[in-house]
Design an enzyme around this catalytic site. Structure first.
Site, PDB file in Angstrom:
ATOM      1  N   ARG A 243       0.834  -1.222   0.000  1.00  0.00           N
ATOM      2  CA  ARG A 243       0.000   0.000   0.000  1.00  0.00           C
ATOM      3  C   ARG A 243       0.857   1.255   0.000  1.00  0.00           C
ATOM      4  O   ARG A 243       0.498   2.259  -0.625  1.00  0.00           O
ATOM      5  CB  ARG A 243      -0.932  -0.031   1.224  1.00  0.00           C
ATOM      6  CG  ARG A 243      -2.069  -0.971   0.995  1.00  0.00           C
ATOM      7  CD  ARG A 243      -2.858  -1.322   2.220  1.00  0.00           C
ATOM      8  NE  ARG A 243      -3.802  -2.372   1.829  1.00  0.00           N
ATOM      9  CZ  ARG A 243      -4.545  -3.071   2.668  1.00  0.00           C
ATOM     10  NH1 ARG A 243      -4.472  -2.844   3.972  1.00  0.00           N
ATOM     11  NH2 ARG A 243      -5.369  -3.993   2.223  1.00  0.00           N
ATOM     12  N   GLN A 279      -9.856  32.544 -12.503  1.00  0.00           N
ATOM     13  CA  GLN A 279      -9.763  32.005 -11.144  1.00  0.00           C
ATOM     14  C   GLN A 279     -10.296  30.561 -11.078  1.00  0.00           C
ATOM     15  O   GLN A 279      -9.790  29.731 -10.320  1.00  0.00           O
ATOM     16  CB  GLN A 279     -10.544  32.892 -10.181  1.00  0.00           C
ATOM     17  CG  GLN A 279     -10.173  32.658  -8.753  1.00  0.00           C
ATOM     18  CD  GLN A 279     -10.920  33.594  -7.817  1.00  0.00           C
ATOM     19  OE1 GLN A 279     -12.155  33.564  -7.751  1.00  0.00           O
ATOM     20  NE2 GLN A 279     -10.197  34.431  -7.140  1.00  0.00           N
ATOM     21  N   GLU A 363      -4.830  -3.492  -4.189  1.00  0.00           N
ATOM     22  CA  GLU A 363      -4.168  -3.553  -2.871  1.00  0.00           C
ATOM     23  C   GLU A 363      -5.060  -2.979  -1.773  1.00  0.00           C
ATOM     24  O   GLU A 363      -4.609  -2.274  -0.881  1.00  0.00           O
ATOM     25  CB  GLU A 363      -2.799  -2.889  -2.926  1.00  0.00           C
ATOM     26  CG  GLU A 363      -1.925  -3.567  -3.977  1.00  0.00           C
ATOM     27  CD  GLU A 363      -0.458  -3.533  -3.694  1.00  0.00           C
ATOM     28  OE1 GLU A 363      -0.072  -3.364  -2.536  1.00  0.00           O
ATOM     29  OE2 GLU A 363       0.304  -3.697  -4.665  1.00  0.00           O
ATOM     30  N   THR A 365      -9.319  -1.686  -1.613  1.00  0.00           N
ATOM     31  CA  THR A 365     -10.059  -0.527  -2.124  1.00  0.00           C
ATOM     32  C   THR A 365     -10.034   0.605  -1.086  1.00  0.00           C
ATOM     33  O   THR A 365      -9.672   0.388   0.076  1.00  0.00           O
ATOM     34  CB  THR A 365     -11.532  -0.896  -2.394  1.00  0.00           C
ATOM     35  OG1 THR A 365     -12.141  -1.240  -1.135  1.00  0.00           O
ATOM     36  CG2 THR A 365     -11.667  -2.064  -3.367  1.00  0.00           C
ATOM     37  N   SER A 366     -10.475   1.777  -1.510  1.00  0.00           N
ATOM     38  CA  SER A 366     -10.543   2.909  -0.561  1.00  0.00           C
ATOM     39  C   SER A 366     -11.453   2.579   0.617  1.00  0.00           C
ATOM     40  O   SER A 366     -11.177   2.966   1.758  1.00  0.00           O
ATOM     41  CB  SER A 366     -11.051   4.171  -1.272  1.00  0.00           C
ATOM     42  OG  SER A 366     -10.013   4.721  -2.047  1.00  0.00           O
ATOM     43  N   GLN A 367     -12.526   1.814   0.324  1.00  0.00           N
ATOM     44  CA  GLN A 367     -13.448   1.461   1.410  1.00  0.00           C
ATOM     45  C   GLN A 367     -12.746   0.523   2.405  1.00  0.00           C
ATOM     46  O   GLN A 367     -12.947   0.635   3.615  1.00  0.00           O
ATOM     47  CB  GLN A 367     -14.709   0.788   0.846  1.00  0.00           C
ATOM     48  CG  GLN A 367     -15.635   1.725   0.077  1.00  0.00           C
ATOM     49  CD  GLN A 367     -15.034   2.197  -1.253  1.00  0.00           C
ATOM     50  OE1 GLN A 367     -14.441   1.425  -1.988  1.00  0.00           O
ATOM     51  NE2 GLN A 367     -15.176   3.484  -1.528  1.00  0.00           N
TER      52      GLN A 367
HETATM   53  C1  LIG Z   1      -5.437  -4.108 -12.406  1.00  0.00           C
HETATM   54  C2  LIG Z   1      -5.568  -4.917 -11.155  1.00  0.00           C
HETATM   55  C3  LIG Z   1      -4.451  -5.553 -10.652  1.00  0.00           C
HETATM   56  C4  LIG Z   1      -4.566  -6.361  -9.507  1.00  0.00           C
HETATM   57  N1  LIG Z   1      -3.461  -7.031  -9.055  1.00  0.00           N
HETATM   58  C5  LIG Z   1      -3.594  -7.959  -8.069  1.00  0.00           C
HETATM   59  C6  LIG Z   1      -2.508  -8.825  -7.716  1.00  0.00           C
HETATM   60  O1  LIG Z   1      -1.395  -8.718  -8.256  1.00  0.00           O
HETATM   61  N2  LIG Z   1      -2.732  -9.785  -6.780  1.00  0.00           N
HETATM   62  C7  LIG Z   1      -3.930  -9.938  -6.161  1.00  0.00           C
HETATM   63  O2  LIG Z   1      -4.046 -10.826  -5.305  1.00  0.00           O
HETATM   64  N3  LIG Z   1      -4.974  -9.108  -6.458  1.00  0.00           N
HETATM   65  C8  LIG Z   1      -4.841  -8.134  -7.398  1.00  0.00           C
HETATM   66  N4  LIG Z   1      -5.901  -7.324  -7.744  1.00  0.00           N
HETATM   67  C9  LIG Z   1      -7.176  -7.507  -7.070  1.00  0.00           C
HETATM   68  C10 LIG Z   1      -7.582  -6.346  -6.189  1.00  0.00           C
HETATM   69  O3  LIG Z   1      -6.777  -6.287  -5.043  1.00  0.00           O
HETATM   70  C11 LIG Z   1      -9.082  -6.504  -5.901  1.00  0.00           C
HETATM   71  O4  LIG Z   1      -9.749  -6.192  -7.108  1.00  0.00           O
HETATM   72  C12 LIG Z   1      -9.550  -5.632  -4.771  1.00  0.00           C
HETATM   73  O5  LIG Z   1      -9.014  -6.066  -3.563  1.00  0.00           O
HETATM   74  C13 LIG Z   1     -11.083  -5.596  -4.678  1.00  0.00           C
HETATM   75  O6  LIG Z   1     -11.652  -6.875  -4.754  1.00  0.00           O
HETATM   76  P1  LIG Z   1     -12.879  -7.116  -5.769  1.00  0.00           P
HETATM   77  O7  LIG Z   1     -12.432  -6.619  -7.087  1.00  0.00           O
HETATM   78  O8  LIG Z   1     -13.283  -8.532  -5.659  1.00  0.00           O
HETATM   79  O9  LIG Z   1     -14.039  -6.169  -5.273  1.00  0.00           O
HETATM   80  P2  LIG Z   1     -15.094  -6.469  -4.094  1.00  0.00           P
HETATM   81  O10 LIG Z   1     -14.384  -6.930  -2.885  1.00  0.00           O
HETATM   82  O11 LIG Z   1     -16.182  -7.294  -4.635  1.00  0.00           O
HETATM   83  O12 LIG Z   1     -15.645  -4.994  -3.834  1.00  0.00           O
HETATM   84  C14 LIG Z   1     -16.699  -4.391  -4.581  1.00  0.00           C
HETATM   85  C15 LIG Z   1     -17.050  -3.088  -3.900  1.00  0.00           C
HETATM   86  O13 LIG Z   1     -17.536  -3.347  -2.567  1.00  0.00           O
HETATM   87  C16 LIG Z   1     -16.786  -2.580  -1.643  1.00  0.00           C
HETATM   88  N5  LIG Z   1     -16.650  -3.312  -0.386  1.00  0.00           N
HETATM   89  C17 LIG Z   1     -16.271  -4.601  -0.207  1.00  0.00           C
HETATM   90  N6  LIG Z   1     -16.240  -4.892   1.107  1.00  0.00           N
HETATM   91  C18 LIG Z   1     -16.610  -3.753   1.776  1.00  0.00           C
HETATM   92  C19 LIG Z   1     -16.764  -3.406   3.150  1.00  0.00           C
HETATM   93  N7  LIG Z   1     -16.482  -4.264   4.130  1.00  0.00           N
HETATM   94  N8  LIG Z   1     -17.147  -2.144   3.448  1.00  0.00           N
HETATM   95  C20 LIG Z   1     -17.405  -1.252   2.460  1.00  0.00           C
HETATM   96  N9  LIG Z   1     -17.280  -1.519   1.154  1.00  0.00           N
HETATM   97  C21 LIG Z   1     -16.864  -2.746   0.810  1.00  0.00           C
HETATM   98  C22 LIG Z   1     -15.418  -2.364  -2.317  1.00  0.00           C
HETATM   99  O14 LIG Z   1     -14.751  -1.237  -1.780  1.00  0.00           O
HETATM  100  C23 LIG Z   1     -15.854  -2.143  -3.753  1.00  0.00           C
HETATM  101  O15 LIG Z   1     -16.260  -0.825  -3.918  1.00  0.00           O
HETATM  102  C24 LIG Z   1      -5.803  -6.471  -8.852  1.00  0.00           C
HETATM  103  C25 LIG Z   1      -6.926  -5.793  -9.353  1.00  0.00           C
HETATM  104  C26 LIG Z   1      -6.814  -5.039 -10.492  1.00  0.00           C
HETATM  105  C27 LIG Z   1      -8.042  -4.342 -11.013  1.00  0.00           C
END
Ligand SMILES: Cc1cc2nc3c(=O)[nH]c(=O)nc-3n(C[C@H](O)[C@H](O)[C@H](O)COP(=O)(O)OP(=O)(O)OC[C@H]3O[C@@H](n4cnc5c(N)ncnc54)[C@H](O)[C@@H]3O)c2cc1C
Length: 380
Positions: A243, A279, A363, A365-367
């Protein structure tokens, strides 16, 4: 933070390298083809960038977290995708080995990763286990001294070009939550390992991403990384460092947005004057400058905290959260300041807008950063 002479010199060298070698031609080619640039990988390897944060005894340069952050920032200031070339080995790839490896594993894997001879990637995410990474469905079943792995890892950055992957799998199916997960190093050319399709991404093209599919993959016992059933802890520790790197990437992208927008605002004339004299435009630039400065300070402070061996989880999450969102605010404003031209590929801000978008997603999400920050605030 005022950088000391050593870090200032490093910043200068990283910047000079990126400005000289990351030509616009290479940037455009990466964005258009999405193909990994092996020549650039080799060049960056020769300069030692793959091992900046790997200790000297394991073939790296042994630089501190601040140097690593400066490298990622300066590289991302010119090209976000190319900043990942030098980032992975120093964080998600080499990181778990450094944190949890036996001396023998460190001696074997790290020098090869630090030199760029081998590429090691991180495979935690699964189709059903994203933000809730502990929900892993991948299994590792003991078979004599070996383990048999089955499952599917998704969104693995660098998987199509990798030699090894750090994979997380459930070794104790009875354990709940994040317990009973172990970490393994797999050979990407082992029987049973295959790749999903190269993902067609919005941005950071040129650093390929795909699924890793594991079908009855036999992994020798000496490829277990860290203690059995305790791998998830190391995933989280690795992500702290990761991160920090992605926060530094965000600072670089945000800085580039600010520079591109400032230059354009001074050149572009409307109503008989440069648009910078309005501005409405200059205040956008001021907001961007404030975002960049604040994000940078958070990143450097988190790097110093980590270097001092203190608990930096919250600081890294705050830095990643703020910097990732700041980069997107800056990218939005940079496109806005360019007007219609910002929407056209000839102008770099069009790509910056797309590159920035992934930073608040990967790595954690913001959430999820908010969950980590709030959890730290409210614990006890
Ligand atoms: C280009 C790219 C490269 C990546 N590289 C890697 C890598 O090298 N290795 C690896 O292991 N992963 C990798 N990732 C995966 C990445 O870390 C995940 O996409 C990320 O952690 C989110 O998981 P998800 O996509 O399943 O979304 P989800 O977990 O399904 O989330 C969907 C939405 O729900 C929100 N959400 C989920 N849980 C909560 C909560 N408790 N409270 C509030 N909101 C929540 C999330 O913030 C998001 O807005 C990569 C992803 C991308 C797009």
């Amino acid at each position: 933070m005022i950088l000391d002479a050593k870090h200032e010199m490093q910043r200068k060298l990283f910047r000079e390298f990126a400005e000289t070698e990351f030509t616009r031609e290479i940037q455009d080619e990466l964005d258009e083809t999405g193909e990994f640039n092996w020549n650039m990988h080799r060049l960056m390897s020769r300069y030692g960038f793959m091992g900046v944060h790997i200790p000297r005894e394991y073939g790296g340069s042994g630089c501190d977290y601040l140097s690593y952050a400066l490298m990622v920032e300066e590289f991302a200031r010119v090209d976000a995708a190319l900043s990942i070339y030098a980032n992975t080995s120093n964080s998600l790839g080499g990181g778990p080995v450094l944190l949890a490896g036996t001396e023998e594993q460190k001696q074997y894997f790290l020098p090869r990763v630090a030199s760029g001879e081998k590429i090691m990637v991180f495979a935690l995410t699964e189709p059903g286990a994203g933000s809730d990474a502990s929900r892993t469905d991948t299994t590792a079943v003991a078979d004599g001294d070996d383990f048999i792995l089955n499952g599917r890892k998704t969104f693995c950055s660098g998987a199509p070009v990798a030699d090894w992957a750090v994979v997380f799998a459930k070794t104790d199916p009875t354990a709940k939550g994040s317990r009973g997960i172990s970490m393994f190093i797999i050979d990407m050319d082992a029987p049973g390992v295959s790749l999903g399709a190269d993902e067609k991404k919005m941005g950071i093209n040129g650093y390929p991403t795909s699924d890793i599919v594991l079908e009855d993959v036999r992994v020798p016992g000496n490829r277990l990384l860290g203690p059995l059933h305790k791998g998830f802890k190391y995933a989280m520790m690795t992500l702290d460092g990761g991160r920090l790197g992605m926060a530094a990437q965000a600072v670089g992208v945000a800085q580039d947005c600010l520079e591109q927008a400032t230059k354009y605002a001074k050149e572009r004339r409307q109503f008989g004057q440069p648009i910078a004299s309005f501005q409405g435009i200059s205040f956008m630039l001021a907001d961007m400058a404030a975002d960049v400065a604040a994000a940078r300070e958070l990143v450097y402070a988190a790097a110093e905290l980590k270097e001092a061996g203190k608990d930096a989880t919250m600081a890294c999450s705050i830095a990643k959260y703020f910097a990732a969102e700041a980069a997107n605010r800056c990218a939005y404003k940079a496109v806005q300041i360019h007007g219609g031209y910002g929407y056209i590929r000839d102008y770099k801000v069009e790509r910056l807008y797309r590159d920035a978008r992934v930073i608040p997603i990967y790595e954690g999400t913001s959430q999820i950063q908010q969950v980590v920050i709030a959890g730290n605030l409210l614990k006890g």
